[in-house]
Design an enzyme around this catalytic site. Sequence first.
Site, PDB file in Angstrom:
ATOM      1  N   GLU A   1     -19.676  58.348  11.292  1.00 35.03           N
ATOM      2  CA  GLU A   1     -20.868  59.112  11.688  1.00 35.03           C
ATOM      3  C   GLU A   1     -20.638  59.524  13.135  1.00 35.03           C
ATOM      4  O   GLU A   1     -20.723  58.681  14.034  1.00 35.03           O
ATOM      5  CB  GLU A   1     -22.125  58.237  11.561  1.00 35.03           C
ATOM      6  CG  GLU A   1     -22.368  57.681  10.169  1.00 35.03           C
ATOM      7  CD  GLU A   1     -22.714  58.764   9.167  1.00 35.03           C
ATOM      8  OE1 GLU A   1     -23.068  59.884   9.584  1.00 35.03           O
ATOM      9  OE2 GLU A   1     -22.609  58.501   7.964  1.00 35.03           O
TER      10      GLU A   1
ATOM     11  N   CYS B   1     -27.700  61.817  18.093  1.00 33.05           N
ATOM     12  CA  CYS B   1     -26.632  62.644  17.514  1.00 33.05           C
ATOM     13  C   CYS B   1     -27.215  63.907  16.893  1.00 33.05           C
ATOM     14  O   CYS B   1     -26.560  64.936  16.850  1.00 33.05           O
ATOM     15  CB  CYS B   1     -25.864  61.848  16.476  1.00 33.05           C
ATOM     16  SG  CYS B   1     -26.953  61.033  15.308  1.00 33.05           S
TER      17      CYS B   1
HETATM   18  P1  NAD Z   1     -17.924  55.765  21.462  1.00 35.41           P
HETATM   19  O1  NAD Z   1     -17.036  56.433  20.487  1.00 35.41           O
HETATM   20  O2  NAD Z   1     -17.532  55.747  22.877  1.00 35.41           O
HETATM   21  O3  NAD Z   1     -18.143  54.225  21.064  1.00 35.41           O
HETATM   22  C1  NAD Z   1     -18.643  53.866  19.792  1.00 35.41           C
HETATM   23  C2  NAD Z   1     -18.229  52.432  19.510  1.00 35.41           C
HETATM   24  O4  NAD Z   1     -16.815  52.376  19.307  1.00 35.41           O
HETATM   25  C3  NAD Z   1     -18.539  51.460  20.635  1.00 35.41           C
HETATM   26  O5  NAD Z   1     -19.026  50.259  20.077  1.00 35.41           O
HETATM   27  C4  NAD Z   1     -17.180  51.252  21.283  1.00 35.41           C
HETATM   28  O6  NAD Z   1     -17.032  50.017  21.952  1.00 35.41           O
HETATM   29  C5  NAD Z   1     -16.274  51.304  20.071  1.00 35.41           C
HETATM   30  N1  NAD Z   1     -14.861  51.610  20.349  1.00 35.41           N
HETATM   31  C6  NAD Z   1     -14.322  52.230  21.436  1.00 35.41           C
HETATM   32  N2  NAD Z   1     -12.977  52.348  21.288  1.00 35.41           N
HETATM   33  C7  NAD Z   1     -12.665  51.780  20.090  1.00 35.41           C
HETATM   34  C8  NAD Z   1     -11.457  51.606  19.361  1.00 35.41           C
HETATM   35  N3  NAD Z   1     -10.270  52.041  19.840  1.00 35.41           N
HETATM   36  N4  NAD Z   1     -11.507  51.004  18.145  1.00 35.41           N
HETATM   37  C9  NAD Z   1     -12.695  50.586  17.640  1.00 35.41           C
HETATM   38  N5  NAD Z   1     -13.868  50.719  18.280  1.00 35.41           N
HETATM   39  C10 NAD Z   1     -13.862  51.322  19.491  1.00 35.41           C
HETATM   40  O7  NAD Z   1     -19.372  56.423  21.254  1.00 35.41           O
HETATM   41  P2  NAD Z   1     -20.693  56.141  22.072  1.00 35.41           P
HETATM   42  O8  NAD Z   1     -20.552  56.770  23.407  1.00 35.41           O
HETATM   43  O9  NAD Z   1     -21.021  54.707  21.988  1.00 35.41           O
HETATM   44  O10 NAD Z   1     -21.766  56.937  21.205  1.00 35.41           O
HETATM   45  C11 NAD Z   1     -22.078  58.288  21.446  1.00 35.41           C
HETATM   46  C12 NAD Z   1     -21.539  59.147  20.319  1.00 35.41           C
HETATM   47  O11 NAD Z   1     -22.012  58.641  19.069  1.00 35.41           O
HETATM   48  C13 NAD Z   1     -22.022  60.578  20.384  1.00 35.41           C
HETATM   49  O12 NAD Z   1     -20.951  61.442  20.131  1.00 35.41           O
HETATM   50  C14 NAD Z   1     -23.042  60.654  19.246  1.00 35.41           C
HETATM   51  O13 NAD Z   1     -23.219  61.934  18.701  1.00 35.41           O
HETATM   52  C15 NAD Z   1     -22.466  59.701  18.260  1.00 35.41           C
HETATM   53  N6  NAD Z   1     -23.486  59.229  17.314  1.00 35.41           N
HETATM   54  C16 NAD Z   1     -23.446  59.676  16.033  1.00 35.41           C
HETATM   55  C17 NAD Z   1     -24.426  59.283  15.125  1.00 35.41           C
HETATM   56  C18 NAD Z   1     -24.434  59.771  13.698  1.00 35.41           C
HETATM   57  O14 NAD Z   1     -25.181  59.234  12.895  1.00 35.41           O
HETATM   58  N7  NAD Z   1     -23.637  60.771  13.351  1.00 35.41           N
HETATM   59  C19 NAD Z   1     -25.430  58.419  15.546  1.00 35.41           C
HETATM   60  C20 NAD Z   1     -25.432  57.986  16.861  1.00 35.41           C
HETATM   61  C21 NAD Z   1     -24.452  58.390  17.740  1.00 35.41           C
END
Ligand code: NAD
Length: 514
Positions: A249, A283
Amino acid sequence: MEPLIRPAFARPSNLVDGAIRNTEPATGRPFPDLPITSPAEVREVVGRAREAQRRWAALDWGERRKKLLAFRDRLIARTDEVVDLLVRENGKARFEALTHEIFPIVDLTNFFAKRARRVLRDEKIPLHLFGPLKASRLRHEPRGVIGVISPWNFPFSIPMGDVIMALAARNAVVVKPSEWTPRILLLAKELLVEAGIDPDLVGVVPGGGETGAALVEADVDMVIFTGSVATGRKVGEACGRRLIPYVAELGGKDPAIVLPDANLDHAARQVVWGAFANSGQICASVERVLVHESIHDAFVAKVVELASAVRQGDPAAAGEAHVDVGAMVVPSQVDLVQRQLDDAKSKGARILVGGGVHGEGGARFIEPTVLVDVTSDMEIWRDETFGPCLPIRPYRDVEEAIREANDSAFGLSAYVFSRSVSRADAVARRLEAGTVMINDVLYTHALPETPWGGVKQSGIGRVHGIQGLKDLCEVRHVNRPRLPMVPLWMFPYRERTFRAFRYGMRKLFRGPLG
Ligand code: NAD
């Protein structure tokens, strides 16, 4: 079009000396450090979850339902505490902590606790050719341990929706919360344990990217990832190497199209809420508005009036008075939004409301901001903003509006406003998005029965809904005979049977009716 998605924005780390070090977004007050879960600890948690899953799956449906409903009741009983922590850790408005985070999970838990058994019971598949001879059934078996990796914008409702659905499907689950908002899930786990759920069945492993990567590499059987496109790609690659199923997502740049016959008061109110709720850190936030040129100025005037009345501040300090818009969770996100605003201004955009970034003592706020004279080469029009910004552009005809709306690398949600639902529906069908809402915004993520997910770079797979529950299971097919007979297709092969097959095939599949 060429996707303009930027690589992950460089972030000052809040991971220091093996600990997570955070401050409250709305006040800058520090939280006590929280230890980071090491990869070895993650493997242990997953191992214990696997054992607990066997015991959980062996319970009867009634027992599991009782425990899930007990969690619902604990959440209702301790709502104020959960609201308070969400406000402190996430900086969101108290009203949103209740309505965006807690209420949807109470409802989702109630919904799936009561329906999981019916949804996951064996399904008969009618066999169109072999029906008289054979019968097929599908069984929905739990996958085992589900790994959930979640972001900071809805630190309770996003991971807890996945957790409850995973449990309802008889799985165990291990969650890696965002390093910016880990505490709320530790409280959620406390509520699950109070409800009588085995503490090993739901693991919570606070940490950053390294902990998330370790979870994917541990022995989990499926990963549900919510976050950015850049991280989603990495997680997808790791799941591909392990050959485990993966739901992603990801981001959005959701358009709203306001048709000439729209109710302008209604559309303006929806769009303002859709852009500024949760400080725009959703999002599915309204990030681009396309308004027919004949109503553009009147619509903008209404938006300006409503946006100017939005109350922003520290949600905890406001208490029962409430603020509408709270703080920004991640410092680097403030920089990103500011950079997009600077880029827009330098290319000729005009800011009609807001535009300021402020915060004393480490607090971080961006004012709800309305922009016009926006062009499609501006970052604020093309890239995900994830902040309280509302760029508005006029369009000449509906073809132009649809073309502009679809001209994005993302496809999470889209919104259409018209007094004629059928006219709006005709536009909705042509929009490239996982969800299209007519005369409304944002709210369907809170519907447990509808699938949630995006097209294009907004993601793969779906969570929520009946489909989401079934996807948390492995489908096993069992085929059995109805009549005791040896099929004709077996050894020894004979010319007589070959001819019979050929004759039968020609008879069965002749012409358009065959
Ligand atoms: P992010 O990708 O920076 O982090 C998301 C998660 O992934 C965090 O828990 C982080 O610690 C973890 N992570 C980071 N590197 C990783 C790796 N190499 N392997 C596994 N996990 C890892 O995103 P964010 O800044 O936390 O969230 C914002 C983004 O999320 C925005 O782009 C937003 O649109 C999206 N989002 C999407 C939805 C949806 O339903 N489509 C909902 C909420 C947020």
